[in-house]
Design an enzyme around this catalytic site. Structure first.
Site, PDB file in Angstrom:
ATOM      1  N   LYS A 205     107.975  69.123  49.916  1.00  0.00           N
ATOM      2  CA  LYS A 205     108.874  68.018  50.286  1.00  0.00           C
ATOM      3  C   LYS A 205     108.375  66.676  49.763  1.00  0.00           C
ATOM      4  O   LYS A 205     107.204  66.504  49.429  1.00  0.00           O
ATOM      5  CB  LYS A 205     109.059  67.975  51.808  1.00  0.00           C
ATOM      6  CG  LYS A 205     109.955  69.117  52.284  1.00  0.00           C
ATOM      7  CD  LYS A 205     110.408  68.958  53.706  1.00  0.00           C
ATOM      8  CE  LYS A 205     111.362  70.106  54.066  1.00  0.00           C
ATOM      9  NZ  LYS A 205     111.660  70.159  55.491  1.00  0.00           N
ATOM     10  N   ARG A 239     107.028  77.178  57.398  1.00  0.00           N
ATOM     11  CA  ARG A 239     108.089  77.584  56.457  1.00  0.00           C
ATOM     12  C   ARG A 239     107.666  77.132  55.061  1.00  0.00           C
ATOM     13  O   ARG A 239     107.581  75.931  54.813  1.00  0.00           O
ATOM     14  CB  ARG A 239     109.407  76.931  56.889  1.00  0.00           C
ATOM     15  CG  ARG A 239     110.606  77.327  56.067  1.00  0.00           C
ATOM     16  CD  ARG A 239     111.872  76.648  56.596  1.00  0.00           C
ATOM     17  NE  ARG A 239     113.039  77.046  55.828  1.00  0.00           N
ATOM     18  CZ  ARG A 239     113.424  76.457  54.710  1.00  0.00           C
ATOM     19  NH1 ARG A 239     112.748  75.431  54.230  1.00  0.00           N
ATOM     20  NH2 ARG A 239     114.495  76.889  54.055  1.00  0.00           N
TER      21      ARG A 239
HETATM   22  C1  9MG Z   1     116.310  74.885  56.042  1.00  0.00           C
HETATM   23  N1  9MG Z   1     115.184  73.983  56.137  1.00  0.00           N
HETATM   24  C2  9MG Z   1     114.763  73.102  55.199  1.00  0.00           C
HETATM   25  N2  9MG Z   1     113.705  72.419  55.648  1.00  0.00           N
HETATM   26  C3  9MG Z   1     113.450  72.889  56.888  1.00  0.00           C
HETATM   27  C4  9MG Z   1     112.494  72.590  57.869  1.00  0.00           C
HETATM   28  O1  9MG Z   1     111.588  71.638  57.704  1.00  0.00           O
HETATM   29  N3  9MG Z   1     112.527  73.270  59.023  1.00  0.00           N
HETATM   30  C5  9MG Z   1     113.471  74.216  59.246  1.00  0.00           C
HETATM   31  N4  9MG Z   1     113.450  74.863  60.429  1.00  0.00           N
HETATM   32  N5  9MG Z   1     114.407  74.546  58.346  1.00  0.00           N
HETATM   33  C6  9MG Z   1     114.390  73.880  57.199  1.00  0.00           C
END
Ligand code: 9MG
Length: 260
Positions: A205, A239
């Site tokens: 990110k 994630r």
């Molecule tokens: C779909 N998505 C994209 N970024 C995310 C994040 O930081 N957390 C979650 N739960 N989903 C995300």
């Protein structure tokens, strides 16, 4: 949690199957690397991304659920559309990951009757507007996000969803400045109601790009560092795009913890 983007379909059937094949190969690599959960998403949630039509999302997501539901890992669906939630659960998905935190009409009803896991994320606005003015959106970003997530968990419990099904996520990058994102990371445990597991998603990110001044394709080391920092602060699920590298780093962290 490994990220599986259900890539845009091309116009021909041949292209559609090639895209699906590529997604399945990617899923197999993540499984071989030791992933626990695969998060399948049909619609991009990047800042400014346009919404995707329901039919197109179903066409991208459901065949992958069918292919992967018996692969021995949990299948999560990254969607905010109640119809996609319901259809995915009917096809065997195990978890719904909703960037809207199950706030859209019909979302709660779509998941309440099942026993699927849930991730409730904090977001200001929607992916098209969320980065408009995050600097003025909070009194205290950690306290505000914590309050939002506590209210969502309470609402879900009132609707009959067992607390044990719920995880919460501060939503890194979703309506936050770089500084606000790092404040949330530093204070991660304070964002979640007691006993509710935290999911953290920082992989590739811009909060990482802002520090290392590199494009998304060159943020592997920063993403792994962020995942370890999150787990060290209590995150139970991270994630990530780079499953193998993240698992290696977490094994080193776990070995240190075991020794200490
Ligand atoms: C779909 N998505 C994209 N970024 C995310 C994040 O930081 N957390 C979650 N739960 N989903 C995300």
């Amino acid at each position: 949690m490994g990220i599986l983007n259900a890539t845009p379909d091309s116009f021909s059937d041949g292209g559609r199957f090639i895209a699906r094949d590529a997604a399945l190969r990617h899923a197999e690599q993540m499984i071989a690397a030791g992933v626990d959960i695969i998060d399948i998403g049909g619609e991009s949630t990047r800042p400014g991304a346009p919404p995707l039509a329901l039919d197109a999302e179903l066409e991208r997501v459901i065949p992958l659920v069918d292919e992967l539901r018996d692969a021995g890992v949990a299948i999560s669906i990254d969607t905010y559309k109640p119809e996609v939630m319901a259809e995915s659960l009917a096809h065997g998905a195990d978890m719904i990951n909703d960037i809207w935190g199950l706030r859209l009409p019909g979302a709660l009803e779509a998941v309440a009757a099942s026993d699927c896991g849930l991730c409730v994320m904090h977001m200001i606005g929607d992916p098209q507007t969320m980065q408009t003015a995050p600097e003025s959106a909070y009194d205290d970003v950690v306290a505000d996000v914590a309050q939002f997530l506590a209210h969502r968990v309470a609402d879900l419990e009132s609707a009959g969803v067992a607390r044990a099904r719920i995880s919460v996520d501060p939503g890194f990058g979703f309506g936050k400045t770089v500084e606000q994102n790092y404040a949330l990371l530093a204070d991660l445990p304070r964002t979640a109601p007691a006993g509710v597991p935290v999911l953290a998603g920082m992989s590739r990110k811009s909060m990482l790009g802002a520090v290392i001044n590199k494009p998304a394709t060159e943020r592997l080391a920063a993403s792994v560092a962020a995942a370890v920092l999150a787990v060290e602060r209590g995150a139970r699920i991270v994630r990530v795009h780079d499953v193998a590298e993240t698992i290696d780093a977490l094994k080193v962290w776990a070995a240190m913890r075991a020794a200490g």
